[in-house]
Every structure is written in structure tokens, then in C-alpha cells.
Design a protein around this motif. Structure first.
Motif: not given
Length: 165
Positions: A31, A93, A99, A125, A129, A132, A136
């Protein structure tokens, strides 16, 4: 979304820390590489030496799970039950090699179903990122409620919440 096989949660055990730290380090460093460039490494304190998983996953009184797929460890979920109906997702994670395949979204749905009494979920987070944020907000239904330390590439944090129906 394709079915990538059986996913299950088992309690996180101290003997799993070495393997899970390897997965966590790979995930967080990938990441950082994507968002900050080659050679960057970044994660919460102790993410790369086992201290994070020991502190928050083994020693704390949280719900902490090793996530298995086909019986193999692929990641971790750590949930804090703050008070009645309020939950905090401390860490989620999965290995960077799996991913962007819908597996994380599937895992999130499993977490939601594991806590049907949840009225509110919160998490945070890093501001850098962007994957992320997409996960989310767009995939899991969280809303951005606050940005801490805006503009500070090392400290910027997105605070997110999800009100359950």
C-alpha cells in the motif's frame, strides 16, 4: 464477484504471529509503495515485527481473528466492542497477492453478519491510502466523518463510520 473458496475466521493465536506479521508487512508495504512510491514502507507501529498483532490481537481483550481461505492464513481482523452497539474495526488486512479480487468485501460482509447487534461501526485509515478509502466508502458503505492532520502526508488520518440500519 467470484467465489474464491471457503473463508473462515479463527481466533488469533500467539503461534500465528510470525506468519501473520509477514502477511501484514507485505500488505502495508505494498500500500505504501502504491501511494508513496517505490522504497516506501509504512504501517502502524509494530506492524513489521509482530508487536502490533501481539498488543492488539493477542494481549488485548478484543475480538481478534486470523482469516483463513482454503485453510490457509490470508489476513487478520481485529474488532473492538466499545459499548452496546458500537464497534471499532481496529485492523483488517489481507495478503497483497489477493487484494482487488472482492475478497476483502466478502470478509467485511462476514464481519457485519458476525455482529448483528452493531448500530455503528468506526474505523480509521491513513490519508494516503486511497485504495482503503475506496474499499471502506464505496465497497463497505462507510462515510468520511473527519480528517485528522489534513495535508500532513505522514499523519493525515481519515476517520470513518457506518451507521447500521
Amino acid at each position: 464477484m467470484s467465489d474464491h473458496g471457503k473463508i473462515e475466521f479463527v481466533p488469533l493465536q500467539e503461534e500465528d504471529i510470525v506468519l501473520l506479521t509477514t502477511i501484514m508487512t507485505r500488505s502495508f508495504d505494498e500500500d505504501a509503495r502504491i501511494h508513496l512510491g517505490e522504497g516506501h514502507r509504512d504501517g502502524p507501529a509494530g506492524y513489521d515485527n509482530g508487536e502490533f498483532l501481539m498488543r492488539y490481537g493477542v494481549l488485548a481483550s478484543n475480538d481478534s481473528f486470523t482469516i483463513l481461505m482454503h485453510g490457509e492464513a490470508i489476513g487478520v481482523a481485529i474488532v473492538w466492542i466499545q459499548d452496546e452497539g458500537n464497534y471499532y474495526l481496529e485492523s483488517l488486512f489481507i495478503d497483497s497477492s489477493i487484494q482487488n479480487m472482492g475478497i476483502g468485501t466478502r470478509i467485511w460482509r462476514m464481519i457485519e453478519s458476525k455482529y448483528p447487534d452493531a448500530k455503528m461501526w468506526k474505523t480509521a485509515t491513513p490519508g494516503t491510502s486511497k485504495r482503503n478509502h475506496h474499499f471502506y466508502i464505496d465497497k463497505c458503505g462507510f462515510k468520511l466523518i473527519n480528517i485528522l492532520n489534513p495535508g500532513d502526508i505522514e499523519q493525515e488520518t481519515y476517520e470513518l463510520e457506518k451507521k447500521m440500519m
